[in-house]
Scaffold this motif. Structure first.
Motif, PDB file in Angstrom:
ATOM      1  N   GLU A  20       0.822  -1.209   0.000  1.00 25.71           N
ATOM      2  CA  GLU A  20       0.000   0.000   0.000  1.00 25.71           C
ATOM      3  C   GLU A  20       0.854   1.257   0.000  1.00 25.71           C
ATOM      4  O   GLU A  20       0.361   2.352  -0.286  1.00 25.71           O
ATOM      5  CB  GLU A  20      -0.941   0.000   1.216  1.00 25.71           C
ATOM      6  CG  GLU A  20      -1.964  -1.128   1.163  1.00 25.71           C
ATOM      7  CD  GLU A  20      -2.923  -1.092   2.333  1.00 25.71           C
ATOM      8  OE1 GLU A  20      -2.791  -0.175   3.181  1.00 25.71           O
ATOM      9  OE2 GLU A  20      -3.799  -1.961   2.408  1.00 25.71           O
ATOM     10  N   THR A  21       2.117   1.092   0.356  1.00 25.67           N
ATOM     11  CA  THR A  21       3.056   2.214   0.302  1.00 25.67           C
ATOM     12  C   THR A  21       4.253   1.793  -0.535  1.00 25.67           C
ATOM     13  O   THR A  21       4.698   0.641  -0.467  1.00 25.67           O
ATOM     14  CB  THR A  21       3.537   2.624   1.712  1.00 25.67           C
ATOM     15  OG1 THR A  21       4.149   1.493   2.348  1.00 25.67           O
ATOM     16  CG2 THR A  21       2.373   3.102   2.550  1.00 25.67           C
ATOM     17  N   ILE A  22       4.775   2.710  -1.338  1.00 26.08           N
ATOM     18  CA  ILE A  22       5.890   2.356  -2.216  1.00 26.08           C
ATOM     19  C   ILE A  22       7.217   2.524  -1.464  1.00 26.08           C
ATOM     20  O   ILE A  22       7.332   3.342  -0.551  1.00 26.08           O
ATOM     21  CB  ILE A  22       5.878   3.217  -3.494  1.00 26.08           C
ATOM     22  CG1 ILE A  22       6.052   4.703  -3.166  1.00 26.08           C
ATOM     23  CG2 ILE A  22       4.593   2.992  -4.270  1.00 26.08           C
ATOM     24  CD1 ILE A  22       6.184   5.593  -4.401  1.00 26.08           C
ATOM     25  N   PRO A  23       8.245   1.749  -1.827  1.00 29.36           N
ATOM     26  CA  PRO A  23       9.556   1.890  -1.183  1.00 29.36           C
ATOM     27  C   PRO A  23      10.109   3.301  -1.374  1.00 29.36           C
ATOM     28  O   PRO A  23       9.831   3.963  -2.376  1.00 29.36           O
ATOM     29  CB  PRO A  23      10.419   0.858  -1.911  1.00 29.36           C
ATOM     30  CG  PRO A  23       9.447  -0.148  -2.451  1.00 29.36           C
ATOM     31  CD  PRO A  23       8.211   0.630  -2.786  1.00 29.36           C
ATOM     32  N   LYS A  24      10.892   3.736  -0.408  1.00 32.47           N
ATOM     33  CA  LYS A  24      11.394   5.119  -0.431  1.00 32.47           C
ATOM     34  C   LYS A  24      12.253   5.407  -1.652  1.00 32.47           C
ATOM     35  O   LYS A  24      12.362   6.557  -2.083  1.00 32.47           O
ATOM     36  CB  LYS A  24      12.165   5.429   0.860  1.00 32.47           C
ATOM     37  CG  LYS A  24      13.451   4.655   1.047  1.00 32.47           C
ATOM     38  CD  LYS A  24      14.129   5.055   2.343  1.00 32.47           C
ATOM     39  CE  LYS A  24      15.488   4.467   2.577  1.00 32.47           C
ATOM     40  NZ  LYS A  24      15.855   3.217   1.955  1.00 32.47           N
ATOM     41  N   ASP A  25      12.874   4.371  -2.245  1.00 32.31           N
ATOM     42  CA  ASP A  25      13.706   4.580  -3.421  1.00 32.31           C
ATOM     43  C   ASP A  25      12.917   5.085  -4.621  1.00 32.31           C
ATOM     44  O   ASP A  25      13.505   5.567  -5.599  1.00 32.31           O
ATOM     45  CB  ASP A  25      14.412   3.275  -3.820  1.00 32.31           C
ATOM     46  CG  ASP A  25      15.466   2.860  -2.803  1.00 32.31           C
ATOM     47  OD1 ASP A  25      15.871   3.725  -2.009  1.00 32.31           O
ATOM     48  OD2 ASP A  25      15.874   1.693  -2.803  1.00 32.31           O
ATOM     49  N   GLY A 139      18.650  10.283  -8.472  1.00 34.48           N
ATOM     50  CA  GLY A 139      19.074   9.126  -7.691  1.00 34.48           C
ATOM     51  C   GLY A 139      17.935   8.216  -7.295  1.00 34.48           C
ATOM     52  O   GLY A 139      18.143   7.214  -6.624  1.00 34.48           O
ATOM     53  N   GLN A 140      16.706   8.539  -7.732  1.00 32.18           N
ATOM     54  CA  GLN A 140      15.545   7.723  -7.397  1.00 32.18           C
ATOM     55  C   GLN A 140      15.217   6.754  -8.525  1.00 32.18           C
ATOM     56  O   GLN A 140      15.564   6.971  -9.675  1.00 32.18           O
ATOM     57  CB  GLN A 140      14.325   8.627  -7.138  1.00 32.18           C
ATOM     58  CG  GLN A 140      14.486   9.530  -5.925  1.00 32.18           C
ATOM     59  CD  GLN A 140      14.779   8.754  -4.661  1.00 32.18           C
ATOM     60  OE1 GLN A 140      15.945   8.647  -4.258  1.00 32.18           O
ATOM     61  NE2 GLN A 140      13.751   8.200  -4.046  1.00 32.18           N
ATOM     62  N   LEU A 141      14.540   5.657  -8.147  1.00 34.03           N
ATOM     63  CA  LEU A 141      14.087   4.691  -9.143  1.00 34.03           C
ATOM     64  C   LEU A 141      12.793   5.159  -9.785  1.00 34.03           C
ATOM     65  O   LEU A 141      12.073   5.993  -9.231  1.00 34.03           O
ATOM     66  CB  LEU A 141      13.877   3.330  -8.477  1.00 34.03           C
ATOM     67  CG  LEU A 141      15.137   2.661  -7.912  1.00 34.03           C
ATOM     68  CD1 LEU A 141      14.776   1.396  -7.147  1.00 34.03           C
ATOM     69  CD2 LEU A 141      16.120   2.343  -9.018  1.00 34.03           C
ATOM     70  N   GLU A 142      12.500   4.612 -10.959  1.00 37.21           N
ATOM     71  CA  GLU A 142      11.294   4.983 -11.698  1.00 37.21           C
ATOM     72  C   GLU A 142      10.330   3.804 -11.724  1.00 37.21           C
ATOM     73  O   GLU A 142      10.755   2.642 -11.762  1.00 37.21           O
ATOM     74  CB  GLU A 142      11.674   5.415 -13.117  1.00 37.21           C
ATOM     75  CG  GLU A 142      12.528   6.672 -13.108  1.00 37.21           C
ATOM     76  CD  GLU A 142      13.199   6.958 -14.445  1.00 37.21           C
ATOM     77  OE1 GLU A 142      13.342   8.134 -14.795  1.00 37.21           O
ATOM     78  OE2 GLU A 142      13.599   5.995 -15.128  1.00 37.21           O
ATOM     79  N   TRP A 143       9.030   4.123 -11.720  1.00 35.16           N
ATOM     80  CA  TRP A 143       7.991   3.087 -11.600  1.00 35.16           C
ATOM     81  C   TRP A 143       7.718   2.484 -12.988  1.00 35.16           C
ATOM     82  O   TRP A 143       6.683   2.690 -13.591  1.00 35.16           O
ATOM     83  CB  TRP A 143       6.732   3.699 -10.988  1.00 35.16           C
ATOM     84  CG  TRP A 143       5.750   2.669 -10.503  1.00 35.16           C
ATOM     85  CD1 TRP A 143       4.645   2.224 -11.156  1.00 35.16           C
ATOM     86  CD2 TRP A 143       5.781   1.959  -9.254  1.00 35.16           C
ATOM     87  NE1 TRP A 143       3.989   1.265 -10.402  1.00 35.16           N
ATOM     88  CE2 TRP A 143       4.665   1.095  -9.233  1.00 35.16           C
ATOM     89  CE3 TRP A 143       6.655   1.973  -8.158  1.00 35.16           C
ATOM     90  CZ2 TRP A 143       4.388   0.254  -8.151  1.00 35.16           C
ATOM     91  CZ3 TRP A 143       6.380   1.131  -7.086  1.00 35.16           C
ATOM     92  CH2 TRP A 143       5.261   0.285  -7.084  1.00 35.16           C
ATOM     93  N   GLU A 144       8.686   1.732 -13.487  1.00 34.19           N
ATOM     94  CA  GLU A 144       8.517   1.086 -14.794  1.00 34.19           C
ATOM     95  C   GLU A 144       9.461  -0.097 -14.946  1.00 34.19           C
ATOM     96  O   GLU A 144      10.544  -0.138 -14.370  1.00 34.19           O
ATOM     97  CB  GLU A 144       8.778   2.068 -15.939  1.00 34.19           C
ATOM     98  CG  GLU A 144      10.232   2.445 -16.089  1.00 34.19           C
ATOM     99  CD  GLU A 144      10.626   2.858 -17.524  1.00 34.19           C
ATOM    100  OE1 GLU A 144       9.888   2.530 -18.476  1.00 34.19           O
ATOM    101  OE2 GLU A 144      11.679   3.492 -17.662  1.00 34.19           O
TER     102      GLU A 144
END
Length: 368
Positions: A20-25, A139-144
């Motif tokens: 329900e919550t996405i990782p901080k990265d 420096g963050q990841l992308e949701w794909e």
């Protein structure tokens, strides 16, 4: 260069895990979050500027005035926006549907099946199935997740890493790449004459029929439980000469136009086309490579098919063409090979002085 974040599960796996919550990265920086809204609500908004739609039906009309009007509209969109919806583009709807179906069916396969096609970014092998590593500005990841491979010219393809399942993937993608290559020639011709050049000049400058490479990236954006915190693709400009994009009619593309994020409408039977950095550089900034990004949502999976038309990495020096430079319009970009431009953009490896693209990215960050 930003230090890589430790390997994460495929985004699809995260999305299907019930979190329900996405990782901080994956959470965007605080200053960026205030600009991320509900993509469905924004796509319905008719207020403000809209991405232009260019009808190519008359691109080769025998009537001089009719043909000229079509060319002028495309040129105007390239100057003012650098992105547009193309309709009546000449690529058969039946073929586009085959490309979309085979791509969707590949991503419908179990993750363990797709992993057979996994790339190895650490070893420099970017072709195949993958997820974005954090070598980007934030420096963050992308949701794909994605599938990336060269699709043209045929002799430069590596069919060993193309999906064998679904069965129509290779056939549909091969024919689509051929038709896009023909469309690219038509577009480059119009852009070339729009600069007062011979119609084949820009095509020659980006490698011609033999050297221009088409790379396809199928972007798979799973449902996101907190879309207000993430991005499918962070803000960037394309390094290509031209980029052609299909999507599954789920909104997500946003363009940074006149200081604000504008959401692209979903236009049936259209191909979205971006002017890339390569053409912006050759035109000395007359044609725009627009900053853009991809939003995600919690209701629908979004898939897009981006084909990047790229010059050879080392053979050509990219710099403003002499005809685009004058005393009042000095060169905005230093000479670089395409490979050097990629390294400069992606990894901030700067062997030269700062250029206009850096200024553009910095300016947009400050405005957001």
């Amino acid at each position: 260069m930003v230090s890589p974040i430790s390997p994460s599960p495929r985004v699809e796996t995260l999305a299907r895990s019930g979190i329900e919550t996405i990782p901080k990265d994956y959470i965007r920086p605080e200053e960026e979050l205030k600009s991320i809204g509900d993509i469905f609500a924004e796509e319905k908004n008719d207020d403000g500027p809209q991405v232009p739609t260019i009808d190519l039906e008359d691109i080769n009309s025998d009537n001089d005035e009719t043909r000229k009007k079509c060319h002028e509209e495309l040129k105007k969109a390239a100057i003012e926006w650098g992105v547009m919806h193309l309709i009546n583009h000449g690529v058969a709807e039946e073929l586009i549907n085959r490309v979309k179906l085979s791509g969707r069916e590949f991503f419908d396969l179990p993750v363990e099946e797709k992993e057979k096609y996994a790339n190895d970014q650490a070893a420099g092998n970017v072709q195949g199935y993958g997820s974005k590593l954090a070598n980007n500005a934030s420096g963050q990841l992308e949701w794909e997740d994605y599938f990336f491979h060269c699709v043209y010219p045929e002799e430069k393809r590596d069919l060993s890493i193309w999906p064998k399942n679904p069965a129509d993937y290779i056939s549909a993608t091969t024919e689509y790449a051929k038709q896009l290559r023909s469309l690219a020639t038509k577009i480059l011709s119009i852009l070339s004459t729009g600069l007062g050049l011979e119609q084949d000049r820009l095509e020659k400058e980006v490698g011609g029929m033999d050297e221009l490479i088409l790379q396809m990236k199928i972007n798979y954006y799973p449902k996101c439980p907190q879309p207000e915190l993430a991005l499918g693709v962070e803000a960037h400009t394309d390094v290509s000469a031209l980029t052609f994009i299909l999507h599954n009619m789920v909104p997500g593309l946003q363009l940074f136009y006149k200081g604000k994020w504008v959401t692209a409408k979903c236009v049936p039977n259209s191909i979205i086309m971006h002017i890339g950095d390569t053409i912006e550089i050759l035109s000395n900034g007359k044609y725009k490579s627009i900053l853009h990004r991809g939003l995600v949502n919690k209701e629908k999976v979004r898939i897009s098919w981006a084909v990047f038309c790229e010059p050879p990495k080392e053979k050509i020096i990219l710099k403003p063409l002499p005809e685009t430079v004058s005393e009042t319009e000095p060169p905005l970009f230093p000479p670089r090979t395409f490979a050097q431009h990629i390294m400069h953009k992606l990894f901030r490896k700067d062997e030269d002085e700062d250029d206009d693209l850096d200024k553009k990215l910095n300016d947009q960050s400050e405005k957001k």
